[in-house]
Write an enzyme that holds these catalytic residues in place. Structure first.
Site, mmCIF file in Angstrom:
data_model
loop_
_atom_site.group_PDB
_atom_site.id
_atom_site.type_symbol
_atom_site.label_atom_id
_atom_site.label_comp_id
_atom_site.label_asym_id
_atom_site.label_seq_id
_atom_site.Cartn_x
_atom_site.Cartn_y
_atom_site.Cartn_z
ATOM 1 N N HIS A 203 48.473 8.980 19.374
ATOM 2 C CA HIS A 203 48.584 10.432 19.547
ATOM 3 C C HIS A 203 50.031 10.735 19.911
ATOM 4 O O HIS A 203 50.670 9.954 20.621
ATOM 5 C CB HIS A 203 47.670 10.919 20.677
ATOM 6 C CG HIS A 203 48.020 12.303 21.153
ATOM 7 N ND1 HIS A 203 47.581 13.442 20.505
ATOM 8 C CD2 HIS A 203 48.808 12.739 22.177
ATOM 9 C CE1 HIS A 203 48.072 14.505 21.123
ATOM 10 N NE2 HIS A 203 48.820 14.108 22.148
ATOM 11 N N ARG B 95 56.457 12.293 15.482
ATOM 12 C CA ARG B 95 55.444 12.713 14.508
ATOM 13 C C ARG B 95 55.742 12.117 13.132
ATOM 14 O O ARG B 95 54.822 11.772 12.383
ATOM 15 C CB ARG B 95 55.330 14.232 14.471
ATOM 16 C CG ARG B 95 54.734 14.754 15.779
ATOM 17 C CD ARG B 95 54.588 16.242 15.814
ATOM 18 N NE ARG B 95 53.493 16.726 14.990
ATOM 19 C CZ ARG B 95 52.205 16.623 15.312
ATOM 20 N NH1 ARG B 95 51.846 16.029 16.422
ATOM 21 N NH2 ARG B 95 51.281 17.104 14.523
ATOM 22 N N LYS C 252 46.033 4.351 21.110
ATOM 23 C CA LYS C 252 44.593 4.599 21.256
ATOM 24 C C LYS C 252 43.773 3.303 21.300
ATOM 25 O O LYS C 252 44.278 2.216 20.982
ATOM 26 C CB LYS C 252 44.131 5.496 20.099
ATOM 27 C CG LYS C 252 44.758 6.899 20.132
ATOM 28 C CD LYS C 252 44.122 7.798 19.083
ATOM 29 C CE LYS C 252 44.718 9.190 19.126
ATOM 30 N NZ LYS C 252 44.017 10.115 18.201
ATOM 31 N N ASN D 176 42.907 6.647 14.805
ATOM 32 C CA ASN D 176 44.175 6.700 14.064
ATOM 33 C C ASN D 176 45.358 6.143 14.865
ATOM 34 O O ASN D 176 46.504 6.490 14.636
ATOM 35 C CB ASN D 176 44.447 8.125 13.556
ATOM 36 C CG ASN D 176 44.600 9.136 14.672
ATOM 37 O OD1 ASN D 176 44.417 8.805 15.840
ATOM 38 N ND2 ASN D 176 44.953 10.367 14.329
ATOM 39 N N ARG E 193 50.249 5.303 11.397
ATOM 40 C CA ARG E 193 48.852 5.585 11.038
ATOM 41 C C ARG E 193 48.487 4.995 9.678
ATOM 42 O O ARG E 193 47.355 4.558 9.476
ATOM 43 C CB ARG E 193 48.606 7.086 11.099
ATOM 44 C CG ARG E 193 48.491 7.579 12.549
ATOM 45 C CD ARG E 193 48.586 9.065 12.637
ATOM 46 N NE ARG E 193 48.198 9.601 13.939
ATOM 47 C CZ ARG E 193 48.466 10.841 14.324
ATOM 48 N NH1 ARG E 193 49.104 11.661 13.514
ATOM 49 N NH2 ARG E 193 48.092 11.255 15.516
ATOM 50 N N TYR F 231 42.075 16.853 25.970
ATOM 51 C CA TYR F 231 41.851 17.413 24.628
ATOM 52 C C TYR F 231 41.183 18.784 24.679
ATOM 53 O O TYR F 231 40.599 19.223 23.671
ATOM 54 C CB TYR F 231 41.015 16.440 23.787
ATOM 55 C CG TYR F 231 41.821 15.300 23.194
ATOM 56 C CD1 TYR F 231 42.827 15.543 22.259
ATOM 57 C CD2 TYR F 231 41.569 13.980 23.546
ATOM 58 C CE1 TYR F 231 43.566 14.510 21.705
ATOM 59 C CE2 TYR F 231 42.303 12.936 22.994
ATOM 60 C CZ TYR F 231 43.300 13.211 22.068
ATOM 61 O OH TYR F 231 44.019 12.183 21.511
ATOM 62 N N GLU G 112 51.677 17.633 28.501
ATOM 63 C CA GLU G 112 50.992 16.345 28.328
ATOM 64 C C GLU G 112 51.648 15.250 29.178
ATOM 65 O O GLU G 112 50.957 14.392 29.724
ATOM 66 C CB GLU G 112 50.987 15.956 26.850
ATOM 67 C CG GLU G 112 50.098 16.875 26.007
ATOM 68 C CD GLU G 112 49.995 16.457 24.556
ATOM 69 O OE1 GLU G 112 49.220 17.100 23.821
ATOM 70 O OE2 GLU G 112 50.671 15.490 24.138
HETATM 71 P P1 CMP Z 1 45.379 13.374 17.970
HETATM 72 O O1 CMP Z 1 46.808 13.465 17.628
HETATM 73 O O2 CMP Z 1 44.982 12.476 19.090
HETATM 74 O O3 CMP Z 1 44.814 14.848 18.278
HETATM 75 C C1 CMP Z 1 43.432 15.166 18.163
HETATM 76 C C2 CMP Z 1 42.654 14.083 17.496
HETATM 77 O O4 CMP Z 1 41.400 14.434 16.999
HETATM 78 C C3 CMP Z 1 43.409 13.611 16.290
HETATM 79 O O5 CMP Z 1 44.560 12.903 16.676
HETATM 80 C C4 CMP Z 1 42.348 12.781 15.575
HETATM 81 O O6 CMP Z 1 42.356 11.422 15.940
HETATM 82 C C5 CMP Z 1 41.034 13.379 16.098
HETATM 83 N N1 CMP Z 1 40.172 13.866 15.046
HETATM 84 C C6 CMP Z 1 38.932 13.417 14.827
HETATM 85 N N2 CMP Z 1 38.392 14.063 13.777
HETATM 86 C C7 CMP Z 1 39.316 14.941 13.327
HETATM 87 C C8 CMP Z 1 39.343 15.882 12.260
HETATM 88 N N3 CMP Z 1 38.308 16.060 11.455
HETATM 89 N N4 CMP Z 1 40.465 16.600 12.086
HETATM 90 C C9 CMP Z 1 41.546 16.436 12.919
HETATM 91 N N5 CMP Z 1 41.562 15.551 13.950
HETATM 92 C C10 CMP Z 1 40.456 14.807 14.143
#
Ligand code: CMP
Length: 140
Positions: A117, A87, A11, A114, A104, A51, A128
């Site tokens: 993804h 993961r 990211k 974070n 992370r 998303y 994806e």
């Molecule tokens: P990702 O694995 O990219 O999938 C969705 C993303 O939403 C997640 O990682 C987080 O970086 C982002 N995100 C932002 N705010 C939240 C939240 N409150 N809860 C979960 N995901 C969040």
């Protein structure tokens, strides 16, 4: 046990801090092979489409904006149970809850920034991967 492929995104917070190599080292040292990779700058409509599953969530608009705030590195990782393995290497979504030694925990700045993804299932991994890559782009 099965060889799988999963989609990974490094990211904007991580590309900004020049962490692509450090993050790739985590994948490779844990047995995942990077079989496709490209650095791109997402448009807002691409981020919104990617998303789409989160579009009802309160964080959706900020997440999409954030994902367009700088370059990302999209990649296909391949290996034994790659979806689950990735993961585990990434750690919990919120870096504050992630285990020691995960990407992370070590690099994430916030739940939004974070650092990485990863696909959450083999079904979503296929969708994806197809979002970003053609078959010809993936060299196993
Ligand atoms: P990702 O694995 O990219 O999938 C969705 C993303 O939403 C997640 O990682 C987080 O970086 C982002 N995100 C932002 N705010 C939240 C939240 N409150 N809860 C979960 N995901 C969040």
């Amino acid at each position: 046990m099965a060889i799988e492929q999963t989609l990974s995104i490094i990211k904007p917070d991580a590309t900004r801090r020049n962490l692509t190599g450090a993050i790739n080292e985590r994948f490779e040292s844990r047995g995942l092979k990077i079989v496709a990779q490209k650095r791109i700058h997402l448009t807002l409509s691409q981020a919104q489409k990617f998303y789409d599953v989160h579009k009802e969530r309160a964080f959706y608009d900020d997440l999409c904006k954030y994902m367009t705030s700088g370059p990302v590195v999209v990649q296909v990782l391949q290996g034994e149970q790659a979806v689950t393995a990735n993961r585990s290497i990434m750690g919990a979504t919120n870096p504050a809850n992630a285990d020691d030694g995960t990407i992370r925990k070590d690099f994430g700045e916030s739940v939004e920034a974070n650092s990485v993804h990863g696909s959450d299932s083999t079904e979503n991994a296929k969708l994806e991967i197809n979002f970003f890559f053609a078959d010809i782009d993936i060299v196993t």
